[in-house]
Design a protein around this motif. Sequence first.
Motif, PDB file in Angstrom:
ATOM      1  N   ASN A 130      25.484  33.557  62.962  1.00  0.00           N
ATOM      2  CA  ASN A 130      25.211  32.114  63.013  1.00  0.00           C
ATOM      3  C   ASN A 130      24.242  31.791  64.153  1.00  0.00           C
ATOM      4  OD1 ASN A 130      28.316  32.372  62.054  1.00  0.00           O
ATOM      5  ND2 ASN A 130      27.238  30.781  60.940  1.00  0.00           N
ATOM      6  N   GLU A 131      23.226  32.625  64.271  1.00  0.00           N
ATOM      7  CA  GLU A 131      22.285  32.511  65.391  1.00  0.00           C
ATOM      8  C   GLU A 131      21.392  31.277  65.215  1.00  0.00           C
ATOM      9  OE1 GLU A 131      22.287  35.065  67.679  1.00  0.00           O
ATOM     10  OE2 GLU A 131      20.742  34.150  68.923  1.00  0.00           O
ATOM     11  N   LEU A 132      21.202  30.534  66.291  1.00  0.00           N
ATOM     12  CA  LEU A 132      20.195  29.463  66.300  1.00  0.00           C
ATOM     13  C   LEU A 132      19.240  29.738  67.448  1.00  0.00           C
ATOM     14  CD1 LEU A 132      22.157  26.116  65.714  1.00  0.00           C
ATOM     15  CD2 LEU A 132      20.554  27.243  64.171  1.00  0.00           C
ATOM     16  N   PHE A 133      17.958  29.599  67.203  1.00  0.00           N
ATOM     17  CA  PHE A 133      16.973  29.812  68.261  1.00  0.00           C
ATOM     18  C   PHE A 133      16.659  28.473  68.925  1.00  0.00           C
ATOM     19  CE2 PHE A 133      16.534  33.218  65.231  1.00  0.00           C
ATOM     20  CZ  PHE A 133      16.553  34.318  66.066  1.00  0.00           C
ATOM     21  N   THR A 187      10.914  32.278  62.656  1.00  0.00           N
ATOM     22  CA  THR A 187      11.786  31.112  62.851  1.00  0.00           C
ATOM     23  C   THR A 187      11.255  29.955  62.001  1.00  0.00           C
ATOM     24  OG1 THR A 187      10.505  30.467  64.791  1.00  0.00           O
ATOM     25  CG2 THR A 187      12.533  31.717  65.169  1.00  0.00           C
ATOM     26  N   HIS A 188      12.151  29.058  61.637  1.00  0.00           N
ATOM     27  CA  HIS A 188      11.779  27.870  60.853  1.00  0.00           C
ATOM     28  C   HIS A 188      12.615  26.696  61.357  1.00  0.00           C
ATOM     29  CE1 HIS A 188      11.160  25.042  57.700  1.00  0.00           C
ATOM     30  NE2 HIS A 188      12.307  25.252  57.085  1.00  0.00           N
ATOM     31  N   HIS A 189      11.929  25.574  61.619  1.00  0.00           N
ATOM     32  CA  HIS A 189      12.623  24.378  62.116  1.00  0.00           C
ATOM     33  C   HIS A 189      12.843  23.386  60.996  1.00  0.00           C
ATOM     34  CE1 HIS A 189      11.379  25.388  66.169  1.00  0.00           C
ATOM     35  NE2 HIS A 189      11.683  24.216  66.665  1.00  0.00           N
ATOM     36  N   ALA A 226      29.835  40.304  59.554  1.00  0.00           N
ATOM     37  CA  ALA A 226      30.480  39.177  60.246  1.00  0.00           C
ATOM     38  C   ALA A 226      31.231  38.356  59.193  1.00  0.00           C
ATOM     39  CB  ALA A 226      29.432  38.364  60.985  1.00  0.00           C
ATOM     40  N   GLU A 227      30.852  37.087  59.031  1.00  0.00           N
ATOM     41  CA  GLU A 227      31.433  36.263  57.967  1.00  0.00           C
ATOM     42  C   GLU A 227      30.348  35.964  56.938  1.00  0.00           C
ATOM     43  OE1 GLU A 227      34.536  35.668  57.655  1.00  0.00           O
ATOM     44  OE2 GLU A 227      35.224  36.264  59.648  1.00  0.00           O
ATOM     45  N   LEU A 228      30.730  35.736  55.694  1.00  0.00           N
ATOM     46  CA  LEU A 228      29.754  35.392  54.664  1.00  0.00           C
ATOM     47  C   LEU A 228      28.953  34.173  55.116  1.00  0.00           C
ATOM     48  CD1 LEU A 228      31.954  35.773  51.434  1.00  0.00           C
ATOM     49  CD2 LEU A 228      30.353  37.441  52.414  1.00  0.00           C
ATOM     50  N   THR A 229      27.688  34.196  54.891  1.00  0.00           N
ATOM     51  CA  THR A 229      26.684  33.156  55.226  1.00  0.00           C
ATOM     52  C   THR A 229      26.215  33.202  56.681  1.00  0.00           C
ATOM     53  OG1 THR A 229      28.001  31.226  55.957  1.00  0.00           O
ATOM     54  CG2 THR A 229      27.763  31.539  53.576  1.00  0.00           C
ATOM     55  N   SER A 230      26.751  34.108  57.510  1.00  0.00           N
ATOM     56  CA  SER A 230      26.462  34.032  58.944  1.00  0.00           C
ATOM     57  C   SER A 230      25.068  34.541  59.319  1.00  0.00           C
ATOM     58  CB  SER A 230      27.510  34.809  59.737  1.00  0.00           C
ATOM     59  OG  SER A 230      27.441  36.182  59.395  1.00  0.00           O
ATOM     60  N   GLY A 231      24.280  35.006  58.330  1.00  0.00           N
ATOM     61  CA  GLY A 231      22.896  35.395  58.616  1.00  0.00           C
ATOM     62  C   GLY A 231      22.005  34.165  58.592  1.00  0.00           C
ATOM     63  N   SER A 232      21.073  34.109  57.633  1.00  0.00           N
ATOM     64  CA  SER A 232      20.196  32.936  57.507  1.00  0.00           C
ATOM     65  C   SER A 232      20.830  31.840  56.659  1.00  0.00           C
ATOM     66  CB  SER A 232      18.872  33.328  56.833  1.00  0.00           C
ATOM     67  OG  SER A 232      18.194  34.280  57.588  1.00  0.00           O
ATOM     68  N   THR A 233      21.699  32.240  55.725  1.00  0.00           N
ATOM     69  CA  THR A 233      22.082  31.335  54.645  1.00  0.00           C
ATOM     70  C   THR A 233      22.775  30.065  55.126  1.00  0.00           C
ATOM     71  OG1 THR A 233      22.208  33.169  53.095  1.00  0.00           O
ATOM     72  CG2 THR A 233      23.477  31.200  52.543  1.00  0.00           C
TER      73      THR A 233
END
Length: 307
Positions: free
Chosen positions: A278-281, A215-217, A23-30
């Motif tokens: 850029n997933e958010l739960f 997941t982490h909040h 995808a785009e750089l950083t679009s995973g967890s970062t």
Amino acid sequence: MGCGLAYHLAHEGWTDVVLLEKAELTSGSTWHAAGQITHSTSSFGLGKCVDYNIGLYAGGLEAETGQVVTWHGCGSFRLAYTEDEMDWLRHTLSVGRALGFNIELVDREQVAALHPFYNLDGVIGALHTPDDGHVDPSNVTMAMATGARQLGVNIQRRCRAINITPNNSQSNNGEWVVETERGTIICEHVVNAGGTYARQMGEWSGLQLPMTSMTHHYFVTEPVPEFADLERELPVIRDDQKVSGYIRMEQKRGLIGIYEKANPNTVWEDHCPWEAENELFDPDYDRVMPWLEESLNRMPIFADLGI
Ligand SMILES: Cc1cc2nc3c(=O)[nH]c(=O)nc-3n(C[C@H](O)[C@H](O)[C@H](O)COP(=O)(O)OP(=O)(O)OC[C@H]3O[C@@H](n4cnc5c(N)ncnc54)[C@H](O)[C@@H]3O)c2cc1C
């Protein structure tokens, strides 16, 4: 991980490197990380790594690449409420001293002098690591990518790896075949920097990586009136016992991060969806509520603010 590795390989002279990003750089967890980094670690290996990175973020990387990394050198405290926790801090102190870090054990009054808003009831000591801070993880990634590109690394965005297998066309030559959405690459070395996707990517070549996604909040409050006129940023507080996480300033707001000690939540156990980016739960306030409530008890100036 991918950009950091490409950047450092290039600095070691390995410039014939291709970095694939689906995808785009950083679009995973970062992109969503809180970006904190601390010298307070009881591992020699990790400690060396952390110290090197703090130096890079606080100075060299920005100067080298021209890309702002937004380093906030606010320092941090790790709190202890029991003698067992103090033993752990003493051990961490000994590791830090052996590695030459700026690190000290302090009492409650010394914490209060630098962080007057934290409720220190029950705290019997703390580890102070003044050279710690936090950084914008997206900016760091972009800076690493810039530095890597400047040295010749080829970064392909929107190009997913779809299979990785040993190159059997040449017997035992150790090469790999990386199939991508836009063609095939034959290479001598492959690094799996797929983050939460790493397990399913490992399966392509028969590896079983023992990992799962959690997941982490973290929560960001409305602007905090008491922060409005502060001339310096407060140190990050790591409070394992009461908050099970960290509390810091985010501009003039508060940031509370919680690693819940009960009912931690796994996601995507079987398979991470390739289309996610850029997933958010969904937030789950009930799960973290015991620590969130205690966070507000520890930082009473946050208690009446919205999130
Ligand atoms: C809310 C939150 C707060 C955090 N706070 C901190 C913190 O304060 N300090 C800290 O040190 N860490 C923190 N972390 C952890 C940190 O974010 C992660 O450890 C780090 O970002 C992982 O980086 P990575 O490169 O391994 O993975 P990712 O950032 O997920 O990168 C993996 C990349 O690989 C790509 N990819 C996957 N599969 C493929 C494929 N087949 N082909 C091509 N590309 C692919 C993905 O699109 C993605 O961009 C936090 C995490 C979260 C969620």
